[in-house]
Motif scaffolding. Structure first.
Motif, PDB file in Angstrom:
ATOM      1  N   VAL A  72       0.866  -1.243   0.149  1.00  0.00           N
ATOM      2  CA  VAL A  72      -0.055   0.029  -0.036  1.00  0.00           C
ATOM      3  C   VAL A  72       0.901   1.176  -0.010  1.00  0.00           C
ATOM      4  O   VAL A  72       0.191   2.405  -0.131  1.00  0.00           O
ATOM      5  CB  VAL A  72      -1.058   0.152   1.299  1.00  0.00           C
ATOM      6  N   ALA A  73       2.057   1.334  -0.110  1.00  0.00           N
ATOM      7  CA  ALA A  73       3.005   2.230  -0.047  1.00  0.00           C
ATOM      8  C   ALA A  73       2.784   3.017  -1.478  1.00  0.00           C
ATOM      9  O   ALA A  73       2.521   2.528  -2.583  1.00  0.00           O
ATOM     10  CB  ALA A  73       4.452   1.666   0.052  1.00  0.00           C
ATOM     11  N   GLY A  74       2.276   4.300  -1.399  1.00  0.00           N
ATOM     12  CA  GLY A  74       1.987   5.112  -2.562  1.00  0.00           C
ATOM     13  C   GLY A  74       0.318   5.076  -2.693  1.00  0.00           C
ATOM     14  O   GLY A  74       0.099   5.752  -3.497  1.00  0.00           O
ATOM     15  N   ARG A  75      -0.308   4.064  -1.972  1.00  0.00           N
ATOM     16  CA  ARG A  75      -1.617   3.913  -2.225  1.00  0.00           C
ATOM     17  C   ARG A  75      -2.383   3.937  -0.903  1.00  0.00           C
ATOM     18  O   ARG A  75      -3.553   3.334  -0.616  1.00  0.00           O
ATOM     19  CB  ARG A  75      -2.123   2.584  -3.028  1.00  0.00           C
ATOM     20  N   ARG A  76      -1.662   4.540   0.233  1.00  0.00           N
ATOM     21  CA  ARG A  76      -2.312   4.484   1.276  1.00  0.00           C
ATOM     22  C   ARG A  76      -3.895   5.096   1.480  1.00  0.00           C
ATOM     23  O   ARG A  76      -4.579   4.280   2.167  1.00  0.00           O
ATOM     24  CB  ARG A  76      -1.686   5.247   2.405  1.00  0.00           C
ATOM     25  N   ASP A  77      -4.166   5.887   0.844  1.00  0.00           N
ATOM     26  CA  ASP A  77      -5.468   6.645   1.022  1.00  0.00           C
ATOM     27  C   ASP A  77      -6.608   5.866   0.327  1.00  0.00           C
ATOM     28  O   ASP A  77      -7.872   5.791   0.328  1.00  0.00           O
ATOM     29  CB  ASP A  77      -5.613   7.965   0.135  1.00  0.00           C
ATOM     30  N   ASP A  78      -6.072   4.704  -0.519  1.00  0.00           N
ATOM     31  CA  ASP A  78      -7.237   3.759  -1.241  1.00  0.00           C
ATOM     32  C   ASP A  78      -7.542   2.605  -0.377  1.00  0.00           C
ATOM     33  O   ASP A  78      -8.481   1.878  -0.511  1.00  0.00           O
ATOM     34  CB  ASP A  78      -6.364   3.140  -2.694  1.00  0.00           C
ATOM     35  N   ALA A  79      -6.787   2.227   0.616  1.00  0.00           N
ATOM     36  CA  ALA A  79      -6.619   1.410   1.402  1.00  0.00           C
ATOM     37  C   ALA A  79      -7.350   1.440   2.742  1.00  0.00           C
ATOM     38  O   ALA A  79      -7.121   2.659   3.506  1.00  0.00           O
ATOM     39  CB  ALA A  79      -5.511   0.485   1.686  1.00  0.00           C
ATOM     40  N   VAL A  80      -7.971   0.542   3.493  1.00  0.00           N
ATOM     41  CA  VAL A  80      -8.495   0.538   4.680  1.00  0.00           C
ATOM     42  C   VAL A  80      -7.870  -0.477   5.677  1.00  0.00           C
ATOM     43  O   VAL A  80      -8.094  -1.725   5.123  1.00  0.00           O
ATOM     44  CB  VAL A  80     -10.065   0.231   4.924  1.00  0.00           C
ATOM     45  N   LEU A  81      -6.848  -0.203   6.287  1.00  0.00           N
ATOM     46  CA  LEU A  81      -6.074  -1.437   6.840  1.00  0.00           C
ATOM     47  C   LEU A  81      -6.403  -1.804   8.236  1.00  0.00           C
ATOM     48  O   LEU A  81      -6.938  -0.961   9.181  1.00  0.00           O
ATOM     49  CB  LEU A  81      -4.452  -0.630   7.204  1.00  0.00           C
ATOM     50  N   ALA A  82      -6.908  -2.995   8.436  1.00  0.00           N
ATOM     51  CA  ALA A  82      -7.281  -3.815   9.606  1.00  0.00           C
ATOM     52  C   ALA A  82      -6.416  -4.771   9.982  1.00  0.00           C
ATOM     53  O   ALA A  82      -5.856  -5.322   9.277  1.00  0.00           O
ATOM     54  CB  ALA A  82      -8.739  -4.296   9.167  1.00  0.00           C
ATOM     55  N   THR A  83      -5.895  -4.572  11.134  1.00  0.00           N
ATOM     56  CA  THR A  83      -4.944  -5.510  11.821  1.00  0.00           C
ATOM     57  C   THR A  83      -5.601  -5.932  13.189  1.00  0.00           C
ATOM     58  O   THR A  83      -6.338  -5.087  13.869  1.00  0.00           O
ATOM     59  CB  THR A  83      -3.729  -4.854  11.886  1.00  0.00           C
ATOM     60  N   LYS A  84      -4.773  -7.144  13.722  1.00  0.00           N
ATOM     61  CA  LYS A  84      -5.283  -7.484  15.004  1.00  0.00           C
ATOM     62  C   LYS A  84      -4.323  -7.841  16.133  1.00  0.00           C
ATOM     63  O   LYS A  84      -3.148  -7.941  15.580  1.00  0.00           O
ATOM     64  CB  LYS A  84      -5.996  -8.882  14.857  1.00  0.00           C
ATOM     65  N   PHE A  85      -4.607  -7.778  17.195  1.00  0.00           N
ATOM     66  CA  PHE A  85      -3.358  -8.156  18.206  1.00  0.00           C
ATOM     67  C   PHE A  85      -4.069  -9.173  19.396  1.00  0.00           C
ATOM     68  O   PHE A  85      -5.325  -9.126  19.448  1.00  0.00           O
ATOM     69  CB  PHE A  85      -2.829  -6.855  18.747  1.00  0.00           C
ATOM     70  N   GLY A  86      -3.193  -9.432  20.293  1.00  0.00           N
ATOM     71  CA  GLY A  86      -3.856 -10.228  21.352  1.00  0.00           C
ATOM     72  C   GLY A  86      -3.363 -11.616  21.661  1.00  0.00           C
ATOM     73  O   GLY A  86      -3.361 -12.189  22.645  1.00  0.00           O
ATOM     74  N   VAL A  87      -2.992 -12.283  20.440  1.00  0.00           N
ATOM     75  CA  VAL A  87      -2.694 -13.610  20.438  1.00  0.00           C
ATOM     76  C   VAL A  87      -1.153 -13.764  20.485  1.00  0.00           C
ATOM     77  O   VAL A  87      -0.371 -12.880  19.798  1.00  0.00           O
ATOM     78  CB  VAL A  87      -3.110 -14.493  19.164  1.00  0.00           C
TER      79      VAL A  87
END
Length: 332
Positions: A72-87
């Motif tokens: 997504v470098a260079g396309r950050r505004d096009d993407a909705v980034l979802a990530t997770k934590f906890g495990v």
């Protein structure tokens, strides 16, 4: 294949494509991978409007977040980034523990931001509920990240209805990510209604039953040596797989009658569950991505939907959706 961009849906303040992309398989668990094809698949997803890209800090021990950051470098505004934590995942298994304490929340966020190479995460999920820590503590720490501008919206994964309500009382829960497909329908008993009562979007993972609902998997020989379906999931043991093939073959027959792939029919059924449902089928290849995206545009009538459900009654599915160790981390 359609060239039309996907319609959009809402997750809290976020606008996302009606279908997202699960990125786990681009780094591990589902056999051999190609970074070049993975990046091309992510770019194609963004072109088609499948803007919700789903990852987690433990996927590839951080390598998946780094891959997405590169894509997504260079396309950050096009993407909705979802990530997770906890495990907590020190080795090659699916995880050894769960942490939801405030200090871990803060550290996990900073680590994910660094690997993704961005200044904020659009959707930050607690991937499993830590039963040793009050959900109010975890959610409070996550809410602080929103205040600090590091995160835009918050989500939970595999959370029980009571937990969702307690978390939502601390800060808005924008999304619940949970397994939901034709052969995993437990959340329909109570969880979906709670989400709709609170305005929580539902993001189904494994909407194709980890590929099984495509009808292409006929035996364990289909899997590469490192594929975790070969050894980690009860529904894919030889005896259960043989019985489940009877069910999926019914789905394949219905799909053939409509002139579409079984995977599209399974995804279309899920899209007909409601406008607040945003599936995230995973794939490593552009061809599968494009086929999956086309499912959004399929319109099924009441008779067709009834036939799909009759073909795959959930009570006839053989085997649990996770092994015993993994089910211990599911909030129920």
């Amino acid at each position: 294949m359609t060239l039309t961009r996907l319609p959009t849906r809402r997750i809290g303040s976020l606008t996302v494509g009606a279908q997202g992309l699960g990125c786990l398989g681009m780094s591990e668990f589902y056999g051999s991978t190609s970074e070049t094809e993975a990046v091309a698949t992510i770019h194609r997803a963004l072109d088609l409007g499948a803007t919700l890209l789903d990852t987690a800090d433990v996927y590839g021990h951080g390598a998946n977040e780094e891959l997405i950051g590169k894509a997504v470098a260079g396309r950050r505004d096009d993407a909705v980034l979802a990530t997770k934590f906890g495990v907590v995942r020190p080795g090659s298994g699916v995880g050894a523990a769960v942490r939801g304490d405030a200090a871990y929340v803060r550290q996990a966020c900073d680590d994910s931001l660094r690997r993704l190479g961005v200044d904020h995460i659009d959707l930050f999920y607690l991937t499993r509920v830590d039963t040793t820590v009050p959900i109010e503590e975890t959610m409070g720490a996550m809410a602080d990240l929103v205040k600090a501008g590091k995160v835009r919206e918050l989500g939970l994964c595999e959370a029980a209805p009571a937990t969702i309500r307690r978390a939502h009382a601390v800060a808005p829960v924008a999304a619940l990510q949970t397994e939901w497909s034709l052969w995993s329908r437990d959340i329909e008993r109570e969880t979906v209604a709670v989400c709709r009562d609170l305005g929580v979007a539902v993001v189904p993972y494994a909407p194709l039953g980890r590929g099984f609902l495509s009808g292409e998997i006929r035996s364990a020989d289909h899997f590469d040596e490192g594929d975790f379906r070969r050894f980690g999931l009860p529904r894919f043991t030889p005896s259960n797989l043989a019985r489940n093939l009877v069910l999926v073959d019914r789905l394949v027959g219905l799909a053939e009658g409509l002139g579409i792939p079984a995977a599209q029919l399974a995804l279309a059924w899920l899209h007909h569950r409601g406008g607040d449902v945003i599936p995230i089928p995973g794939t490593r290849r552009r061809t599968h991505l494009e086929e999956n995206v086309d499912a959004v545009f399929l319109s099924l009538g009441p008779a067709e939907l009834a036939a799909v459900e009759a073909a795959l009654p959930p009570e006839e599915v053989h085997g649990a959706r996770w092994n015993e160790q993994s089910m211990e981390y599911i909030d129920r």
